[in-house]
Write a protein that holds these residues in place. Structure first.
Motif, PDB file in Angstrom:
ATOM      1  N   VAL A   1       1.572   9.288   0.195  1.00 51.69           N
ATOM      2  CA  VAL A   1       1.170   7.640  -0.190  1.00 51.69           C
ATOM      3  C   VAL A   1       1.926   7.133  -1.226  1.00 51.69           C
ATOM      4  N   ALA A   2       2.713   6.074  -0.582  1.00 51.71           N
ATOM      5  CA  ALA A   2       3.548   5.351  -1.706  1.00 51.71           C
ATOM      6  C   ALA A   2       2.845   4.012  -2.194  1.00 51.71           C
ATOM      7  N   HIS A   3       2.787   3.924  -3.503  1.00 51.25           N
ATOM      8  CA  HIS A   3       2.144   2.878  -4.176  1.00 51.25           C
ATOM      9  C   HIS A   3       3.038   1.732  -4.034  1.00 51.25           C
ATOM     10  N   THR A   4       2.557   0.495  -3.929  1.00 54.11           N
ATOM     11  CA  THR A   4       3.294  -0.911  -3.825  1.00 54.11           C
ATOM     12  C   THR A   4       2.544  -1.686  -4.546  1.00 54.11           C
ATOM     13  N   TYR A   5       3.407  -2.915  -4.780  1.00 56.50           N
ATOM     14  CA  TYR A   5       2.791  -4.145  -5.658  1.00 56.50           C
ATOM     15  C   TYR A   5       1.760  -4.512  -4.417  1.00 56.50           C
ATOM     16  N   SER A   6       0.570  -4.876  -4.932  1.00 60.23           N
ATOM     17  CA  SER A   6      -0.412  -5.572  -4.093  1.00 60.23           C
ATOM     18  C   SER A   6       0.096  -6.833  -3.319  1.00 60.23           C
ATOM     19  N   GLY A   7      -0.163  -6.775  -1.970  1.00 59.54           N
ATOM     20  CA  GLY A   7       0.346  -8.107  -1.220  1.00 59.54           C
ATOM     21  C   GLY A   7       1.686  -7.731  -0.612  1.00 59.54           C
ATOM     22  N   TYR A   8       2.253  -6.750  -1.058  1.00 61.97           N
ATOM     23  CA  TYR A   8       3.494  -6.342  -0.541  1.00 61.97           C
ATOM     24  C   TYR A   8       3.658  -5.343   0.670  1.00 61.97           C
ATOM     25  N   GLU A   9       2.725  -4.666   1.016  1.00 63.55           N
ATOM     26  CA  GLU A   9       2.544  -3.670   1.874  1.00 63.55           C
ATOM     27  C   GLU A   9       3.391  -3.802   3.317  1.00 63.55           C
ATOM     28  N   ASN A  10       3.043  -4.899   3.833  1.00 66.92           N
ATOM     29  CA  ASN A  10       3.956  -5.173   5.014  1.00 66.92           C
ATOM     30  C   ASN A  10       5.119  -5.274   4.870  1.00 66.92           C
ATOM     31  N   THR A  11       5.632  -5.977   3.790  1.00 70.63           N
ATOM     32  CA  THR A  11       7.146  -6.016   3.665  1.00 70.63           C
ATOM     33  C   THR A  11       7.891  -4.591   3.012  1.00 70.63           C
ATOM     34  N   VAL A  12       6.996  -3.731   2.246  1.00 70.39           N
ATOM     35  CA  VAL A  12       7.635  -2.492   2.278  1.00 70.39           C
ATOM     36  C   VAL A  12       7.675  -1.634   3.274  1.00 70.39           C
ATOM     37  N   ALA A  13       6.753  -1.830   4.279  1.00 66.38           N
ATOM     38  CA  ALA A  13       6.583  -0.970   5.377  1.00 66.38           C
ATOM     39  C   ALA A  13       7.698  -1.439   6.321  1.00 66.38           C
ATOM     40  N   ALA A  14       7.850  -2.603   6.471  1.00 69.73           N
ATOM     41  CA  ALA A  14       9.160  -3.118   7.406  1.00 69.73           C
ATOM     42  C   ALA A  14      10.518  -2.476   7.033  1.00 69.73           C
ATOM     43  N   SER A  15      10.712  -2.505   5.554  1.00 65.54           N
ATOM     44  CA  SER A  15      11.864  -2.202   4.858  1.00 65.54           C
ATOM     45  C   SER A  15      11.874  -0.771   4.834  1.00 65.54           C
ATOM     46  N   ILE A  16      11.096   0.083   4.764  1.00 70.86           N
ATOM     47  CA  ILE A  16      11.307   1.484   5.092  1.00 70.86           C
ATOM     48  C   ILE A  16      11.716   1.801   6.703  1.00 70.86           C
ATOM     49  N   GLU A  17      10.957   1.098   7.517  1.00 71.70           N
ATOM     50  CA  GLU A  17      11.351   1.294   8.838  1.00 71.70           C
ATOM     51  C   GLU A  17      12.971   0.731   9.303  1.00 71.70           C
ATOM     52  N   LYS A  18      13.397  -0.530   8.558  1.00 73.07           N
ATOM     53  CA  LYS A  18      14.688  -0.611   8.452  1.00 73.07           C
ATOM     54  C   LYS A  18      15.640   0.045   8.069  1.00 73.07           C
ATOM     55  N   ALA A  19      15.221   0.709   6.842  1.00 81.53           N
ATOM     56  CA  ALA A  19      16.321   1.632   6.140  1.00 81.53           C
ATOM     57  C   ALA A  19      16.418   2.988   6.958  1.00 81.53           C
ATOM     58  N   VAL A  20      15.330   3.426   7.655  1.00 75.47           N
ATOM     59  CA  VAL A  20      15.239   4.593   8.403  1.00 75.47           C
ATOM     60  C   VAL A  20      16.181   4.427   9.550  1.00 75.47           C
ATOM     61  N   GLU A  21      16.113   3.197  10.133  1.00 75.50           N
ATOM     62  CA  GLU A  21      16.843   2.846  11.546  1.00 75.50           C
ATOM     63  C   GLU A  21      18.413   2.856  11.288  1.00 75.50           C
TER      64      GLU A  21
END
Length: 174
Positions: A9-29
């Motif tokens: 579980v990664a803790h994020t700033y509230s409201g940034y969940e979608n941005t964080v998920a997309a950024s992690i996916e992009k970095a993985v690719e």
């Protein structure tokens, strides 16, 4: 790799969940780390809200401020997720991320465990789990939506109705 992937579980700033998920996916690719980081998930629930215009169905985050990541924890994967903009850290103690248990993952509904049913109504089955383990019975009803099987078990000369999980019984070879 001997270690299997676990949910963290990664803790994020509230409201940034979608941005964080997309950024992690992009970095993985970009880094070709799909073998180490398998999945990124934001748990959602469907809720009906009553408004002036009548009921409205909306998707809402179950755990605002958190993103779930299924990965094999290494220094490289820890740094990748931790250094994404908007991530404040992992849930755990200090700098040590603690994975979710199988029970926690199941109760959150993050991973759907598919049960293959290889028996039908009228079949004789053996109970493989619980207090009535090794008892035999006849299948009366299969409820795939609730993952339950209703059956009749003969106890002390009496037919007794029993409801169990689908994976708690197995077919008896005739």
């Amino acid at each position: 790799m001997a270690e299997s992937a676990k949910w963290y579980v990664a803790h994020t700033y509230s409201g940034y969940e979608n941005t964080v998920a997309a950024s992690i996916e992009k970095a993985v690719e970009n880094r070709g780390m799909r073998d180490l980081i398998h999945e990124v998930n934001i748990p959602m629930e469907t809720v009906t809200e009553i408004t002036d215009n009548g009921p409205k169905t909306v998707e809402r985050k179950t755990f605002p401020g958190y993103v779930l990541v299924k990965m094999i924890m290494t220094d490289e994967t820890w740094h990748l997720v931790r250094n994404v903009r908007g991530v404040t850290g992992f849930v755990g103690s200090g700098n040590k991320a603690i994975p979710l248990t199988d029970d926690e993952v199941a109760s959150m509904g993050v991973e759907k465990k598919e049960v293959v049913v290889n028996y039908g109504v009228g079949d004789t089955v053996r109970i493989t789990d619980g207090a009535m383990e090794s008892f035999m019975g006849t299948v009366e009803e299969i409820d795939l939506d609730h993952k339950k099987v209703r059956m009749t078990v003969s106890m002390c000369g009496r037919d007794t109705p029993v409801e169990l999980d689908l994976d708690a019984v197995e077919p008896v070879e005739q």
